[in-house]
Write a protein that holds these residues in place. Structure first.
Motif, mmCIF file in Angstrom:
data_model
loop_
_atom_site.group_PDB
_atom_site.id
_atom_site.type_symbol
_atom_site.label_atom_id
_atom_site.label_comp_id
_atom_site.label_asym_id
_atom_site.label_seq_id
_atom_site.Cartn_x
_atom_site.Cartn_y
_atom_site.Cartn_z
ATOM 1 N N ARG A 182 -12.944 13.653 35.922
ATOM 2 C CA ARG A 182 -13.222 12.399 35.208
ATOM 3 C C ARG A 182 -12.152 12.112 34.169
ATOM 4 N NH1 ARG A 182 -19.526 11.291 34.518
ATOM 5 N NH2 ARG A 182 -18.648 9.346 33.787
ATOM 6 N N THR A 208 -12.803 5.990 37.138
ATOM 7 C CA THR A 208 -13.971 5.917 38.008
ATOM 8 C C THR A 208 -13.631 5.215 39.312
ATOM 9 O OG1 THR A 208 -15.168 5.613 35.953
ATOM 10 C CG2 THR A 208 -16.428 5.398 37.978
ATOM 11 N N ALA A 209 -12.788 4.168 39.190
ATOM 12 C CA ALA A 209 -12.408 3.413 40.383
ATOM 13 C C ALA A 209 -11.690 4.307 41.386
ATOM 14 C CB ALA A 209 -11.525 2.240 39.991
ATOM 15 N N GLN A 210 -10.796 5.174 40.878
ATOM 16 C CA GLN A 210 -10.053 6.077 41.778
ATOM 17 C C GLN A 210 -10.994 7.036 42.495
ATOM 18 O OE1 GLN A 210 -7.274 7.522 38.847
ATOM 19 N NE2 GLN A 210 -5.536 6.751 40.033
ATOM 20 N N LEU A 211 -11.939 7.597 41.731
ATOM 21 C CA LEU A 211 -12.881 8.536 42.316
ATOM 22 C C LEU A 211 -13.771 7.837 43.342
ATOM 23 C CD1 LEU A 211 -13.910 10.592 39.182
ATOM 24 C CD2 LEU A 211 -12.396 11.280 41.017
ATOM 25 N N ALA A 212 -14.221 6.623 42.987
ATOM 26 C CA ALA A 212 -15.059 5.861 43.915
ATOM 27 C C ALA A 212 -14.290 5.581 45.197
ATOM 28 C CB ALA A 212 -15.504 4.563 43.264
ATOM 29 N N LEU A 213 -13.000 5.301 45.063
ATOM 30 C CA LEU A 213 -12.159 5.011 46.217
ATOM 31 C C LEU A 213 -12.118 6.195 47.172
ATOM 32 C CD1 LEU A 213 -10.282 2.581 46.990
ATOM 33 C CD2 LEU A 213 -8.395 4.048 46.294
ATOM 34 N N PHE A 224 -14.334 8.629 47.512
ATOM 35 C CA PHE A 224 -15.618 8.792 48.193
ATOM 36 C C PHE A 224 -15.836 7.698 49.242
ATOM 37 C CE2 PHE A 224 -16.513 11.445 44.477
ATOM 38 C CZ PHE A 224 -17.066 12.540 45.112
ATOM 39 N N ALA A 225 -15.412 6.478 48.890
ATOM 40 C CA ALA A 225 -15.576 5.369 49.825
ATOM 41 C C ALA A 225 -14.760 5.600 51.086
ATOM 42 C CB ALA A 225 -15.154 4.058 49.159
#
Lengths: 266, 61
Positions: free
Chosen positions: B15, B20-25, B27-28
């Motif tokens: 983190r 957050t956007a990078q991490l969400a990317l 996982f997506a």
């Protein structure tokens, strides 16, 4: 750091995926093709449900009329073969990436030393992705009849993946608790939830997959081959990841040493 | 040292290092790949992946 892990995961997955793609090309494609022809031949003779199945396939594919008893596909054999090989590679990359992601976060919690951790995670991954779901939904052979609709089966599969992950976590937790006293006790505690899952599913789960016209030995062989190839894929992912990790660590430590010596000289 | 690191630390490091956007990317991306390979019911895609799904043992047709 996460990026380093992901990089290695994708690379390890790609290596394993190429091997798996070769397996799909050399073994799975011809075998599935052969079994499909076998199922169709027998289905045509029985003129039973196989025909209806083919009709349903043609219908969903938006294709009209199909030769009597023939399994109609929306795309040609060659396309299916090529795409299947390619998706084998992507499957490896997917598992490699998921492995790296999970490994990054769970590495401190995994038992074992050094490369053992990776193999433990690979085993857990195999149990969650394939092992647990197969206890209720065994690998389907071509021409097999299955109960329920695909949506329900996907839900069952997903639920079992979750169950498999939980069982794997419980097993690892059991090992960690038990191994503080003795290693055998830890191993027994780790085996307990897995054996329990296998026992419960074999006793209570309904038979969903009916293999139909294919001889039983061939079905067994096909399932064994599927299980072994998936297990091999996981081992390969963990093995390649571990090698890449060790190499990167050795590289970075020599770099640091070089840095130190040059800075002390100047 | 690695041995004293916990899962919580790893989440913290991730983190701190990434948005957050990078991490969400990330996982997506994994979710998309999984979905495409296993669950797309679009006939052309679904049918051309037929052998693959049999080989992996997740067939649903």
């Amino acid at each position: 750091m996460l990026v380093d892990y992901l990089e290695r995961g994708v690379l390890a997955g790609a290596i394993a995926g190429i091997a798996y793609g070769l397996y799909v090309m050399l073994v799975a494609n011809p075998l599935v093709g052969y079994m499909e022809a076998l199922a169709e031949g027998a289905g045509g003779a029985e003129s039973g449900h196989e025909h209806a199945h083919a009709a349903e396939h043609a219908h969903t594919a938006g294709e009209h009329a199909h030769a009597a008893g023939e399994h109609a596909h929306a795309v040609g054999e060659t396309t299916t073969a090529v795409v299947s090989i390619g998706s084998g590679v992507f499957w490896g990359i997917l598992l490699g990436t998921a492995f790296a992601l999970a490994f990054y976060f769970l590495e401190p919690a995994l038992p074992g030393r050094g490369s053992v951790k990776g193999y433990v995670l690979a085993g857990a991954g195999f149990l969650a992705v394939s092992g647990a779901p197969w206890l209720v939904l065994p690998p389907t052979t071509p021409g097999a009849e299955q109960a329920y609709t695909p949506t329900i089966r996907i839900a069952i599969y997903g639920g079992l993946m979750l169950a498999g992950a939980l069982i794997a976590a419980t097993a690892i937790y059991g090992y960690r608790r038990g191994s503080t006293r003795s290693r055998p006790l830890g191993l027994c505690l780790a085996a307990l939830p897995i054996v329990a899952l296998a026992a419960v599913t074999t006793l209570t789960a309904p038979t969903i997959v009916e293999s139909g016209a294919i001889p039983g030995e061939l079905v067994t062989a096909f399932r064994g081959l599927t299980a072994l190839s998936q297990a091999a894929l996981w081992v390969l992912v963990a093995g390649c990841f571990d090698r890449l990790q060790t190499r990167a660590r050795a590289h970075s430590s020599t770099e640091r040493r070089v840095d130190l010596t040059t800075s002390s000289r100047s | 040292m690695e041995t004293t690191e916990t899962v919580h630390d790893r989440i913290g490091t991730a983190r701190n290092d990434h948005t957050t956007a990078q991490l969400a990317l990330v996982f997506a991306l994994v979710a998309t790949l999984a979905f495409t390979l296993l669950f797309v019911q679009e006939p052309l895609v679904h049918d051309s992946l037929h052998n693959f799904r049999h080989a992996v043992g997740v067939t649903c047709h």
